[in-house]
Each structure stands twice: as C-alpha cells, then as structure tokens.
Design an enzyme around this catalytic site. Structure first.
Site, PDB file in Angstrom:
ATOM      1  N   SER A 149      83.958   5.501  64.269  1.00 35.11           N
ATOM      2  CA  SER A 149      84.319   6.707  65.236  1.00 35.11           C
ATOM      3  C   SER A 149      84.170   7.983  64.621  1.00 35.11           C
ATOM      4  O   SER A 149      83.600   9.026  65.483  1.00 35.11           O
ATOM      5  CB  SER A 149      85.583   6.493  65.529  1.00 35.11           C
ATOM      6  OG  SER A 149      86.388   6.672  64.579  1.00 35.11           O
TER       7      SER A 149
ATOM      8  N   HIS B 210      82.289   2.609  70.239  1.00 37.60           N
ATOM      9  CA  HIS B 210      81.223   3.436  69.968  1.00 37.60           C
ATOM     10  C   HIS B 210      79.950   3.006  70.159  1.00 37.60           C
ATOM     11  O   HIS B 210      78.937   3.603  69.860  1.00 37.60           O
ATOM     12  CB  HIS B 210      81.171   4.385  68.971  1.00 37.60           C
ATOM     13  CG  HIS B 210      82.641   5.218  68.773  1.00 37.60           C
ATOM     14  ND1 HIS B 210      82.856   6.359  69.646  1.00 37.60           N
ATOM     15  CD2 HIS B 210      83.955   4.767  68.288  1.00 37.60           C
ATOM     16  CE1 HIS B 210      84.076   6.930  69.189  1.00 37.60           C
ATOM     17  NE2 HIS B 210      84.719   5.629  68.657  1.00 37.60           N
TER      18      HIS B 210
ATOM     19  N   LYS C 140      84.475   5.053  77.087  1.00 42.46           N
ATOM     20  CA  LYS C 140      83.510   5.984  76.498  1.00 42.46           C
ATOM     21  C   LYS C 140      81.951   5.990  77.331  1.00 42.46           C
ATOM     22  O   LYS C 140      82.055   6.619  78.116  1.00 42.46           O
ATOM     23  CB  LYS C 140      83.229   5.657  75.110  1.00 42.46           C
ATOM     24  CG  LYS C 140      84.665   5.729  74.259  1.00 42.46           C
ATOM     25  CD  LYS C 140      84.577   5.292  72.965  1.00 42.46           C
ATOM     26  CE  LYS C 140      85.974   5.642  71.919  1.00 42.46           C
ATOM     27  NZ  LYS C 140      87.294   5.914  72.515  1.00 42.46           N
TER      28      LYS C 140
HETATM   29  N1  PMP Z   1      88.336   1.575  68.731  1.00 44.30           N
HETATM   30  C1  PMP Z   1      87.432   2.805  68.190  1.00 44.30           C
HETATM   31  C2  PMP Z   1      86.670   2.539  67.202  1.00 44.30           C
HETATM   32  C3  PMP Z   1      87.854   4.071  68.761  1.00 44.30           C
HETATM   33  O1  PMP Z   1      87.352   5.155  68.456  1.00 44.30           O
HETATM   34  C4  PMP Z   1      88.713   4.163  69.726  1.00 44.30           C
HETATM   35  C5  PMP Z   1      89.065   5.366  70.755  1.00 44.30           C
HETATM   36  N2  PMP Z   1      88.770   6.739  69.965  1.00 44.30           N
HETATM   37  C6  PMP Z   1      89.466   2.973  70.316  1.00 44.30           C
HETATM   38  C7  PMP Z   1      89.157   2.021  69.465  1.00 44.30           C
HETATM   39  C8  PMP Z   1      90.533   3.029  71.425  1.00 44.30           C
HETATM   40  O2  PMP Z   1      89.634   3.230  72.778  1.00 44.30           O
HETATM   41  P1  PMP Z   1      90.573   3.665  73.739  1.00 44.30           P
HETATM   42  O3  PMP Z   1      90.215   5.403  73.887  1.00 44.30           O
HETATM   43  O4  PMP Z   1      89.914   2.963  75.103  1.00 44.30           O
HETATM   44  O5  PMP Z   1      92.127   3.520  73.772  1.00 44.30           O
END
Ligand code: PMP
Length: 385
Positions: A178, A206, A236
């Site tokens: 991320s 991602h 996303k």
């Molecule tokens: N996994 C990763 C790698 C993320 O970057 C994120 C959110 N930034 C999440 C899970 C969590 O997803 P959500 O925003 O749908 O809670």
C-alpha cells in the site's frame, strides 16, 4: 483524567506527526473543492476513477430504491439481500475461486479472516510491510508471528524451515504494497507454501483493478487457481466500500461460521453493494478503463524518471520518499498551495525516517494534470535543499 491524552497529542505536535481531519468536497473522480478552491486529488485509491461513473452511481441508486437504505441486520440474521448473493457469485468468478464472502471493510476482512483461520498453535509468516489490518488480524489470532523482511523470500525460507512440518502455518502478504506500490513475489511465496505445507493468503486491496488485467496478483503471476485465500476491498478500484475474501468453499463456509467481524456487524447497505457490482462488471466489460490506468501509470513513471525523481512504478502508487516528517509536510504543503492533494505519510504508517508523499494516479487523470503534478513536485523537492 485528560492529562495523559493531552501529553500524547503534544508529543505528536512536537514531532510534526499530529493527524487532523480535513474536509474535501468531491466534485469529480479526481477533483475536489475545499474553502472554495479546487484541488487535484493525487492521494486517493480510486484507481479506476469509478466513483463518479454514471453506471456505478446507477448501481448504487437502484440498490437503494429496490432494497432500501440500510440492511437492518447482520448477514446471518436478516441482512443478506439478493444483491449480496449476486456480488459474491461475481467476485468468486472474478477471482477464479469456488466462493467469495463480503465483509464490511477490507480492514474487517483481514482482521476477521486471519483471527479465524489462525490460533495459538499456528505460525504466521508475515511480510514486514504488510498492511496494519493484517498485523492486527495476526495479533488478534494469538498465533506466533514471524515477520520476514520486506519481500525477502530467502529469509522467509530460513524461518519456515525451522518450524515443525506438521505445525499449522500461514504465509500472508500484501499483493501490491500500500505505501510502496511494489508487487509481492507471489510465485516464490507460492512455491514455499507448497514445499512447507503452509496456507497462502494475499491481500489484493491495491492489486484488484490495477494488475493481472484487473483481477489481481494471482493472475499477474499466472496463479489463477493456486492461491488459498485472496482478499480484497470494494473501496478502492471498485469505487464503493467493503471488503471480501475469495477462497474455496471450505474456507468461506468456515469464515461464515467463525469470523467475528463478519458475524457480529450489520451488513453493508444495498447502495454499497449495488455500486460494487456495477464497478466489477465494468472491469470485465470495458477495457478502456484499465487501459487508461495503465497508460497513466506508464506516463507518470516516465515523467518522474525524466526529472530524476526515483519513484518509477508498475502500479498506480508512487512513493516519493522524503525522509523527515517536517520535510515531508513541507512538500505536501507546497503541493497543496499549488492546488494538489498529496498527503504526507508518516510513522507509524511507514517506518521512522521513511516519511513520504504517496502519490496515486488514476484512470481519470489527464496527461496535462500528470505533467502539472510532476513539474510541481520537482520544484517542491528542489525548494527543500
Ligand atoms: N489492505 C490493504 C493493503 C490496504 O491498503 C487497506 C486500506 N488502506 C486495507 C486492507 C483495508 O481496506 P478498507 O479500506 O476497505 O478497510
């Protein structure tokens, strides 16, 4: 009673590490307004730019009109309306698995899945740069956690070799990281998982919509059917909100019965699910969206490279490493004054000394906008020295 909290906040202020909420008013996929001024959004995960796509908005509206605004209950009690079944079937097809299960967020999917499938007798091997929700899931599971250095497969091999072959094991990794935008060596992790009898879980938050023809890390490596657990978000690339797990029936049925974040929370609303379903259909039916994203990723990579900013990427995430918190804030503020949102990412989201501007490009950005961002960033970095 409040002294402790005030001291903690003051400590953050002194370290240039205080977080505050800022309100932005979205006016298009990549344009927002704040205090009557317009800004270009370069910090969201709306990679395919679908949040304002009329087809996705129609999906949300139709969902609400047909099934109401709220689900009224948890999935197992009363909250499973027909769009859920449709979306879960489509997600399973999309990820080439037997079943899929929608959670309320990607965060809840990670926490709820890892804490359900691992217990105190399990050993979890986790990439050091995995997302916080993976880390929290590991902690909640009470498993033994062995973090291996970022993408260091040899180190992972060394660690996994030392563990009793019969012990329950899980290897877990972000697919696309991320904060760094790089891709996990899933092919090598897969080999190790089979050699050492470990479950393999990839978080495609991602990667969905961005690599593997939009289908994520497994197809990127030609491992469409091989990965035990593929996790993702609807929030996303899919322009909605929510998370999901795609896996075989045994794992999904087990989660339905044991995953606490799935069981004990009210189901998402029909508008959320309707939007996600429409977005998922776009990925497979409208190649132009993915093409625009790929084109923009390549273009931005080339532009930054040409300016001597080393942040080339195969994914829409461009980490512009600055280092110190105050310098990172200075670059972020410079961008802001120039009408660009490029948020400063600081510890604990990234390691101390590795603060950065995390720029993201989407299918909805124009080449002119990307040129402007790269040029402005170049000047902002020069101003630092
Ligand atoms: N996994 C990763 C790698 C993320 O970057 C994120 C959110 N930034 C999440 C899970 C969590 O997803 P959500 O925003 O749908 O809670």
């Amino acid at each position: 009673m409040y002294k402790f909290f005030k001291d903690q906040l003051n400590h953050k202020i002194n370290n240039h590490n205080l977080r505050t909420l800022k309100e932005y008013c979205p006016i298009e996929a990549v344009r927002v307004k704040r205090d009557d001024k317009e800004y270009l959004m370069m910090a969201s995960n709306n990679y395919l730019g679908l949040t304002f796509d009329p087809r996705v908005i129609e999906g949300a509206v139709k969902g609400a009109q047909q099934y109401g605004t709220g689900s009224g209950g948890s999935r197992l009690v009363s909250g499973t309306f027909p769009l859920f079944t449709e979306l879960e079937n489509e997600l399973a097809k999309f990820k080439n698995t037997e079943k899929a299960l929608v959670f309320n967020t990607g965060y809840m999917a990670n926490v709820g899945t890892i804490s359900a499938i691992a217990d105190k007798n399990t050993i979890i091997f986790s990439d050091a740069l995995n997302h916080a929700s993976i880390i929290d899931g590991c902690r909640l599971s009470k498993a033994t956690i062995k973090a291996y250095s970022h993408c260091e497969v040899e180190e992972l091999k060394f660690l996994i070799k030392q563990v009793d072959r019969s012990a329950r094991k899980l290897i877990v990794t972000d697919g696309v990281f991320s904060m760094d935008g790089d891709i996990a060596p899933l092919d090598k992790l897969y080999e190790l998982s089979r050699e050492y009898n470990a479950l393999l879980m990839v978080d495609d938050a991602h990667a969905t919509g961005t690599i593997g023809n939009g289908h994520g890390t497994a197809p990127y490596f030609g491992l469409e059917k091989e990965i035990d657990i593929q996790l993702g978000t609807l929030s996303k690339s899919l322009g909605s909100v929510g998370g999901y797990v795609a896996a075989n029936s045994t794992i999904v049925d087990y989660l339905v019965n044991t995953s606490r974040s799935f069981i004990f929370s009210t189901a998402l609303s029909p508008a959320d699910i309707g939007a996600a379903l429409a977005a998922l259909q776009i990925i497979d039916s409208d190649a132009s969206v993915l093409e625009r994203l790929q084109d923009n990723v390549g273009y931005m990579s080339d532009r930054l490279n040409a300016m001597g900013i080393y942040a080339t990427s195969d994914t829409p995430i461009f980490p512009i490493l600055i280092g110190k918190n105050e310098d990172t804030l200075a670059v972020s503020n410079y961008l802001y004054e120039a009408g660009i949102i490029g948020t400063a990412i600081r510890p604990p989201t990234v390691p101390v000394g590795e603060s950065r501007i995390r720029l993201t490009v989407t299918a909805a950005h124009s080449k002119e906008q990307i040129d402007y961002v790269c040029q402005t960033l170049h000047t902002a970095i020069k101003e630092l020295s």
